[in-house]
Design a protein around this motif. Sequence first.
Motif, PDB file in Angstrom:
ATOM      1  N   VAL A   2      50.531  37.523  37.249  1.00 16.98           N
ATOM      2  CA  VAL A   2      49.493  36.609  36.091  1.00 16.98           C
ATOM      3  C   VAL A   2      48.675  35.982  37.161  1.00 16.98           C
ATOM      4  CG1 VAL A   2      49.842  34.676  34.789  1.00 16.98           C
ATOM      5  CG2 VAL A   2      51.360  36.716  34.268  1.00 16.98           C
ATOM      6  N   ILE A   3      49.228  35.184  37.981  1.00 18.77           N
ATOM      7  CA  ILE A   3      48.403  34.474  38.961  1.00 18.77           C
ATOM      8  C   ILE A   3      47.387  35.105  39.518  1.00 18.77           C
ATOM      9  CG2 ILE A   3      48.608  33.272  41.330  1.00 18.77           C
ATOM     10  CD1 ILE A   3      51.331  32.521  40.515  1.00 18.77           C
ATOM     11  N   LEU A   4      47.448  36.675  40.268  1.00 23.11           N
ATOM     12  CA  LEU A   4      46.429  37.263  40.511  1.00 23.11           C
ATOM     13  C   LEU A   4      45.550  37.718  39.746  1.00 23.11           C
ATOM     14  CD1 LEU A   4      48.351  39.682  43.239  1.00 23.11           C
ATOM     15  CD2 LEU A   4      46.690  37.422  43.621  1.00 23.11           C
ATOM     16  N   GLY A   5      45.840  37.982  38.362  1.00 28.56           N
ATOM     17  CA  GLY A   5      45.207  38.221  37.221  1.00 28.56           C
ATOM     18  C   GLY A   5      44.151  37.240  36.776  1.00 28.56           C
ATOM     19  N   VAL A   6      44.642  35.875  36.839  1.00 33.80           N
ATOM     20  CA  VAL A   6      43.719  34.865  36.518  1.00 33.80           C
ATOM     21  C   VAL A   6      42.685  34.432  37.700  1.00 33.80           C
ATOM     22  CG1 VAL A   6      43.686  32.520  36.479  1.00 33.80           C
ATOM     23  CG2 VAL A   6      45.458  33.795  35.205  1.00 33.80           C
ATOM     24  N   VAL A   7      42.920  34.953  38.889  1.00 34.45           N
ATOM     25  CA  VAL A   7      42.174  35.048  40.046  1.00 34.45           C
ATOM     26  C   VAL A   7      41.023  35.931  40.056  1.00 34.45           C
ATOM     27  CG1 VAL A   7      41.896  35.266  42.594  1.00 34.45           C
ATOM     28  CG2 VAL A   7      43.669  33.828  41.646  1.00 34.45           C
ATOM     29  N   MET A   8      41.258  37.260  39.450  1.00 37.19           N
ATOM     30  CA  MET A   8      40.410  38.298  39.368  1.00 37.19           C
ATOM     31  C   MET A   8      39.532  37.913  38.142  1.00 37.19           C
ATOM     32  SD  MET A   8      40.760  40.398  41.915  1.00 37.19           S
ATOM     33  CE  MET A   8      39.931  41.754  41.451  1.00 37.19           C
ATOM     34  N   ILE A   9      40.002  37.600  37.029  1.00 37.50           N
ATOM     35  CA  ILE A   9      39.120  37.291  35.903  1.00 37.50           C
ATOM     36  C   ILE A   9      38.133  36.318  36.453  1.00 37.50           C
ATOM     37  CG2 ILE A   9      39.000  36.091  33.546  1.00 37.50           C
ATOM     38  CD1 ILE A   9      41.780  37.368  33.071  1.00 37.50           C
ATOM     39  N   ALA A  10      38.416  35.305  37.122  1.00 40.76           N
ATOM     40  CA  ALA A  10      37.571  34.221  37.508  1.00 40.76           C
ATOM     41  C   ALA A  10      36.509  34.833  38.344  1.00 40.76           C
ATOM     42  CB  ALA A  10      38.351  33.141  38.087  1.00 40.76           C
ATOM     43  N   ARG A  11      36.945  35.851  39.279  1.00 38.93           N
ATOM     44  CA  ARG A  11      36.063  36.119  40.180  1.00 38.93           C
ATOM     45  C   ARG A  11      35.030  37.366  39.437  1.00 38.93           C
ATOM     46  NH1 ARG A  11      39.281  38.024  45.352  1.00 38.93           N
ATOM     47  NH2 ARG A  11      37.263  38.490  46.265  1.00 38.93           N
ATOM     48  N   LEU A  12      35.589  38.077  38.598  1.00 43.49           N
ATOM     49  CA  LEU A  12      34.768  38.955  37.765  1.00 43.49           C
ATOM     50  C   LEU A  12      33.759  38.371  37.138  1.00 43.49           C
ATOM     51  CD1 LEU A  12      36.804  41.831  36.898  1.00 43.49           C
ATOM     52  CD2 LEU A  12      34.969  42.069  38.242  1.00 43.49           C
ATOM     53  N   HIS A  13      34.158  37.219  36.396  1.00 43.83           N
ATOM     54  CA  HIS A  13      33.372  36.140  35.510  1.00 43.83           C
ATOM     55  C   HIS A  13      32.196  35.783  36.603  1.00 43.83           C
ATOM     56  CE1 HIS A  13      32.325  33.534  32.392  1.00 43.83           C
ATOM     57  NE2 HIS A  13      32.345  32.432  33.469  1.00 43.83           N
ATOM     58  N   ALA A  14      32.428  35.464  37.887  1.00 40.83           N
ATOM     59  CA  ALA A  14      31.437  35.073  38.691  1.00 40.83           C
ATOM     60  C   ALA A  14      30.480  36.116  39.266  1.00 40.83           C
ATOM     61  CB  ALA A  14      32.090  34.281  39.935  1.00 40.83           C
ATOM     62  N   MET A  15      31.061  37.415  39.423  1.00 39.22           N
ATOM     63  CA  MET A  15      30.294  38.606  39.588  1.00 39.22           C
ATOM     64  C   MET A  15      29.282  38.867  38.489  1.00 39.22           C
ATOM     65  SD  MET A  15      33.109  40.790  41.721  1.00 39.22           S
ATOM     66  CE  MET A  15      31.880  42.020  42.181  1.00 39.22           C
ATOM     67  N   TYR A  16      29.767  38.753  37.235  1.00 42.11           N
ATOM     68  CA  TYR A  16      28.960  39.146  36.154  1.00 42.11           C
ATOM     69  C   TYR A  16      28.132  38.052  35.619  1.00 42.11           C
ATOM     70  CZ  TYR A  16      30.924  43.700  35.113  1.00 42.11           C
ATOM     71  OH  TYR A  16      31.257  45.038  35.150  1.00 42.11           O
TER      72      TYR A  16
END
Length: 161
Positions: A23-37
């Motif tokens: 869950v913690i890593l998923g939140v981080v990945m969502i934030a990073r993909l949000h920035a990448m997009y």
Amino acid sequence: MNDCYSCSITYKMQQWIEPCIIVILGVVMIARLHAMYQRSRKVLVYTCIIFLAASIASGVMTVIFVMHVSVEELVLSGAYVCAIHYEGNALLLGSSRWILIIGWEVFMLCLALWIVVKHFRELRRLSAGGVIEDCFTVLIKSHLGYFARCVHNVSVVLFCC
């Protein structure tokens, strides 16, 4: 404290650490993909919905899995060992959790690869062969490291157990 009780607590803690870290890593990945997009609301909504569905399903599977496992203490040559007994289809349920996690990671990898390909096409079109080092490139490099670690961890879990 009863040693069999401590074996049970230790086993349950081990089973719950994994979903919490995911869950913690998923939140981080969502934030990073949000920035990448480039802060795309559509990507954020889709990834959050899929992430919530996968996390809730994984949590429910973990609860059911832990309920169908019994732990007892054995003494072998003077050493205390916790023996784990799986009831019914508990092992199948444990594998299903991993399939769900792998599906989530593959989805995130596809989104990351899609934006990387799109970004490099844009860079190639804008520059005459030169590579521009920017924040996006740093995100791409760290994403590759993350996914390489995920592949390593999944392969260790699946092939060693």
